[in-house]
Design a protein around this motif. Structure first.
Motif, PDB file in Angstrom:
ATOM      1  N   VAL A 145      13.532   0.250  -4.267  1.00 56.46           N
ATOM      2  CA  VAL A 145      13.750   0.672  -5.730  1.00 56.46           C
ATOM      3  C   VAL A 145      12.930  -0.607  -6.381  1.00 56.46           C
ATOM      4  O   VAL A 145      13.206  -1.679  -6.256  1.00 56.46           O
ATOM      5  CB  VAL A 145      15.130   0.586  -6.147  1.00 56.46           C
ATOM      6  N   THR A 146      11.817   0.064  -7.149  1.00 58.39           N
ATOM      7  CA  THR A 146      11.232  -0.908  -8.078  1.00 58.39           C
ATOM      8  C   THR A 146      11.629  -0.499  -9.454  1.00 58.39           C
ATOM      9  O   THR A 146      12.099   0.371  -9.790  1.00 58.39           O
ATOM     10  CB  THR A 146       9.512  -0.589  -7.883  1.00 58.39           C
ATOM     11  N   PRO A 147      11.056  -1.329 -10.515  1.00 60.44           N
ATOM     12  CA  PRO A 147      11.517  -1.230 -11.927  1.00 60.44           C
ATOM     13  C   PRO A 147      11.042   0.421 -12.290  1.00 60.44           C
ATOM     14  O   PRO A 147      11.589   0.623 -13.393  1.00 60.44           O
ATOM     15  CB  PRO A 147      10.991  -2.318 -12.718  1.00 60.44           C
ATOM     16  N   VAL A 148      10.030   0.674 -11.674  1.00 58.85           N
ATOM     17  CA  VAL A 148       9.592   2.012 -12.294  1.00 58.85           C
ATOM     18  C   VAL A 148       9.480   3.424 -11.295  1.00 58.85           C
ATOM     19  O   VAL A 148       9.609   4.358 -11.659  1.00 58.85           O
ATOM     20  CB  VAL A 148       7.926   1.952 -12.577  1.00 58.85           C
ATOM     21  N   THR A 149       9.919   3.053 -10.025  1.00 60.16           N
ATOM     22  CA  THR A 149       9.871   3.984  -9.017  1.00 60.16           C
ATOM     23  C   THR A 149      10.608   3.833  -7.743  1.00 60.16           C
ATOM     24  O   THR A 149      11.527   2.623  -7.735  1.00 60.16           O
ATOM     25  CB  THR A 149       8.613   4.406  -8.783  1.00 60.16           C
ATOM     26  N   CYS A 150      11.075   4.827  -6.828  1.00 58.35           N
ATOM     27  CA  CYS A 150      11.921   4.597  -5.830  1.00 58.35           C
ATOM     28  C   CYS A 150      10.991   5.344  -4.743  1.00 58.35           C
ATOM     29  O   CYS A 150      10.611   6.381  -4.785  1.00 58.35           O
ATOM     30  CB  CYS A 150      13.117   5.484  -5.999  1.00 58.35           C
ATOM     31  N   TYR A 151      11.121   4.552  -3.406  1.00 56.34           N
ATOM     32  CA  TYR A 151      10.162   5.518  -2.293  1.00 56.34           C
ATOM     33  C   TYR A 151      11.006   5.013  -1.241  1.00 56.34           C
ATOM     34  O   TYR A 151      11.543   4.181  -1.084  1.00 56.34           O
ATOM     35  CB  TYR A 151       8.640   5.184  -2.455  1.00 56.34           C
ATOM     36  N   TRP A 152      10.452   5.888  -0.161  1.00 57.41           N
ATOM     37  CA  TRP A 152      11.173   5.564   1.312  1.00 57.41           C
ATOM     38  C   TRP A 152      10.387   4.752   2.045  1.00 57.41           C
ATOM     39  O   TRP A 152       8.981   4.778   1.700  1.00 57.41           O
ATOM     40  CB  TRP A 152      11.175   6.819   2.202  1.00 57.41           C
ATOM     41  N   PHE A 173      23.724   2.627   7.310  1.00 54.85           N
ATOM     42  CA  PHE A 173      23.848   2.064   6.020  1.00 54.85           C
ATOM     43  C   PHE A 173      25.297   1.143   6.168  1.00 54.85           C
ATOM     44  O   PHE A 173      25.964   1.810   6.831  1.00 54.85           O
ATOM     45  CB  PHE A 173      23.825   3.055   4.808  1.00 54.85           C
ATOM     46  N   LEU A 198      15.124   3.450   8.197  1.00 49.07           N
ATOM     47  CA  LEU A 198      14.445   3.918   7.177  1.00 49.07           C
ATOM     48  C   LEU A 198      15.132   3.659   5.832  1.00 49.07           C
ATOM     49  O   LEU A 198      16.335   3.925   5.852  1.00 49.07           O
ATOM     50  CB  LEU A 198      14.499   5.632   7.169  1.00 49.07           C
ATOM     51  N   PRO A 244       5.236  10.213   2.350  1.00 45.09           N
ATOM     52  CA  PRO A 244       6.563  10.660   2.052  1.00 45.09           C
ATOM     53  C   PRO A 244       7.401  10.733   3.196  1.00 45.09           C
ATOM     54  O   PRO A 244       7.136  10.597   4.553  1.00 45.09           O
ATOM     55  CB  PRO A 244       6.238  11.924   1.758  1.00 45.09           C
ATOM     56  N   VAL A 245       8.792  10.841   2.814  1.00 49.51           N
ATOM     57  CA  VAL A 245       9.803  10.560   4.124  1.00 49.51           C
ATOM     58  C   VAL A 245       9.712  11.658   5.157  1.00 49.51           C
ATOM     59  O   VAL A 245       9.861  11.494   6.239  1.00 49.51           O
ATOM     60  CB  VAL A 245      11.216  10.723   3.539  1.00 49.51           C
ATOM     61  N   GLU A 296      15.360   3.177   1.571  1.00 52.62           N
ATOM     62  CA  GLU A 296      14.862   3.402  -0.086  1.00 52.62           C
ATOM     63  C   GLU A 296      14.498   2.140  -0.746  1.00 52.62           C
ATOM     64  O   GLU A 296      15.209   1.250  -0.667  1.00 52.62           O
ATOM     65  CB  GLU A 296      16.046   4.249  -0.717  1.00 52.62           C
TER      66      GLU A 296
END
Lengths: 189, 383
Positions: free
Chosen positions: A129-136, A182, A125, A158-159, A127
């Motif tokens: 990161v894009t320039p505008v948002t963060c998602y799982w 990680f 799983l 969603p997570v 995370e």
């Protein structure tokens, strides 16, 4: 047999057990919920633009070509914004065999990808990161592949929906569920 | 913590952010660092102690600074502040555009902010702007006074036949030092080590007796702290914050002028026999401590958190007071920021942004960290 169900505004998650008496297959579905308000908004704005242009044509004597092009443009915009080709994405976990990843489109098309169980090193799983948002996102580390394989290619559930699927994949592949997700990046001081 | 400057970049600001974060984590706080992506290093990374770092994929455009778009970073900063349940934003370094944008957006969204300036700006001194250039630690660049060294070293070598110099570090001015070495045939008197990894700095320092710092600008200078901890007597230029760093008996100050520096070195050599390195080390140990810095920073955070919430109108009236035209411009910028924020709230409400489960450090902290999805699952499993 539906074992559990989680839903939010955009997606709903259904966990089914095919052939419940044996452990042959475990199906996890992420289904896209239809949204009426978005469709209404898009149609309404398209209608507004068209009405505006027709008014311009009638009152200010603009050429009919403008109306025609505006109509074409409206159709394109509506098609683009309301394009929801994906109906659902599924993960079929077959413990001894492998994992099948399916994408079901609204048009009826189904794309299937099968990954043998011994090729999966670990489900992770992450995370993103894009320039505008963060998602799982849920991905599989595949043997002899440099890139991770995304379990859900089109959808971003969603997570809370990804966690049970991740656990099921960990159980099927025999990886430990909660350790060493990680790596440690420390400075050299 | 928000700044353009963080690991894998090395420097005073980067070290400050990292060490302060580690000490704050030990005090029980949750710390998240936000910086821009460095090459391939993009996305979420974890560092020692569970320090989470967001490398946001905004490309740096000049000297490690992200392109200032005013409002471009609003969506990602809002998302991160909500998902990590941040209560206070701490920005670092006046040069960092990402820091300033983050602080502006954080204030618009109602968060409390703290700003640490690591440069010499001080908000009142325009002259120092020309001198501030982006550099690496122990770097042979204009700001670090390599040109001064080129004048001083041959003179000192001439006056004292038994003095040797060890020069550690790399940079654009290294060539000038090499040339000086050739010109005065000082190859056996001046040793050039090149870039020294941080882990080996101590072993280089303890081989010497006097530490020479010829910076032309310096806000604080951790290098002289390191030298004093190793028991070296420091000779330094009297610039910026340097006079405030060490007690008077551990440092000899000089104007940034070759003649004055040579005099200072002369004085240092004469008082050298009276210096006890062990005693110096023991004193330094008590004077500076990152845990102490963290506790003092915590006090600042508490004060910031106690500040009253200001409505948009109250904040705008403060901006208006900044100047006849500037005030109106600032107000306009903040009003647009506020409107964009409201629009974002409609487009993507805060309830739709998922909160990240808290990190739980496993017992074997060397092996890595685990994320406790068991606890997370209990709250969100079935509806």
């Amino acid at each position: 047999m539906v074992e559990s169900c989680i839903s939010n505004k955009i997606y709903s998650y259904k966990h089914e057990c095919k052939w419940p008496n044996s452990e042959a297959a475990d199906v996890h579905n992420i289904i896209v919920r239809k949204s009426r308000s978005k469709g209404f908004l898009v149609f309404f704005s398209a209608l507004l633009i068209l009405a505006n242009v027709i008014l311009l044509f009638l009152i200010k004597d603009k050429s009919i070509a403008v109306v025609f092009w505006s109509f074409i443009w409206d159709v394109l915009i509506v098609k683009l914004l309301l394009r929801k080709p994906v109906e659902k994405e599924s993960v079929v976990v077959m413990p001894a065999l492998g994992v099948q990843l399916e994408t079901h489109y609204v048009s009826g098309k189904i794309i299937r990808r099968f990954v043998p169980i011994d090729k999966i090193l670990k489900p992770v799983l992450l995370e993103c990161v894009t320039p505008v948002t963060c998602y799982w996102s849920l991905s599989l580390i595949i043997q002899e592949e440099a890139e991770l394989m995304l379990v859900f290619k089109e959808l971003r559930p969603p997570v809370k929906m990804l966690v049970p699927i991740w656990k099921a994949l960990c159980a099927a592949t025999g990886s430990e569920g909660s350790l060493n997700t990680f790596t440690d990046d420390g400075p050299c001081c | 913590m928000v700044s353009d400057f963080f690991y894998p970049n090395f420097g005073g600001v980067e070290n400050h952010i990292y060490l302060l974060s580690q000490c704050l984590i030990k005090l029980g706080h949750k710390v998240v660092v936000l910086t821009h992506a460095y090459g391939n290093r993009s996305g979420v990374r974890y560092m020692t102690g569970g320090l989470k770092v967001y490398y946001v994929p905004w490309k740096p455009f000049l000297m490690q600074n992200t392109l200032p778009t005013f409002y471009g970073t609003l969506p990602i900063i809002r998302t991160i502040l909500i998902r990590e349940q941040i209560s206070l934003v701490h920005g670092h370094q006046a040069f960092s555009t990402l820091c300033h944008e983050a602080l502006m957006h954080a204030r618009t969204m109602g968060y409390k902010v703290v700003f640490t300036d690591h440069s010499l700006y001080g908000f009142a001194d325009v002259g120092s702007i020309h001198m501030n250039k982006d550099c690496h630690q122990k770097r042979l660049v204009y700001r670090k006074g390599a040109d001064l060294l080129v004048e001083v070293i041959p003179e000192v070598c001439r006056m004292y036949p038994n003095v040797r110099f060890i020069v550690g570090g790399d940079g654009p001015k290294r060539v000038r030092l090499e040339e000086m070495r050739e010109k005065h045939s000082l190859q056996d008197r001046v040793e050039m080590l090149g870039a020294v990894p941080h882990a080996q700095v101590r072993s280089v320092l303890i081989s010497g007796h006097i530490f020479l710092n010829s910076s032309l600008t310096e806000a604080f200078c951790i290098a002289i702290l390191e030298a004093a901890s190793c028991g070296l007597l420091t000779v330094s230029t009297r610039v910026g914050g340097v006079p405030e760093v060490l007690p008077d008996d551990m440092i000899v100050l000089a104007e940034p002028d070759p003649t004055d520096m040579v005099q200072a070195i002369k004085k240092a050599i004469s008082i050298l026999p009276m210096i006890d390195p062990q005693d110096m080390h023991n004193r330094m140990k008590k004077l500076y401590d990152w845990h102490d810095v963290a506790k003092r920073t915590e006090i600042v955070y508490d004060r910031a958190l106690k500040c009253s919430n200001q409505s948009l109108l109250e904040r705008l009236s403060r901006y208006l007071a900044c100047g006849a035209w500037a005030g109106k411009l600032f107000c306009l910028v903040m009003i647009i920021d506020f409107l964009l924020w409201r629009l974002l709230q409609l487009w993507k409400p805060a309830e739709d942004i998922e909160v990240v489960p808290d990190i739980v450090l496993s017992h074997d902290e060397d092996r890595g960290i685990s994320q406790d999805f068991q606890a997370f699952n209990k709250d969100h499993s079935l509806r």
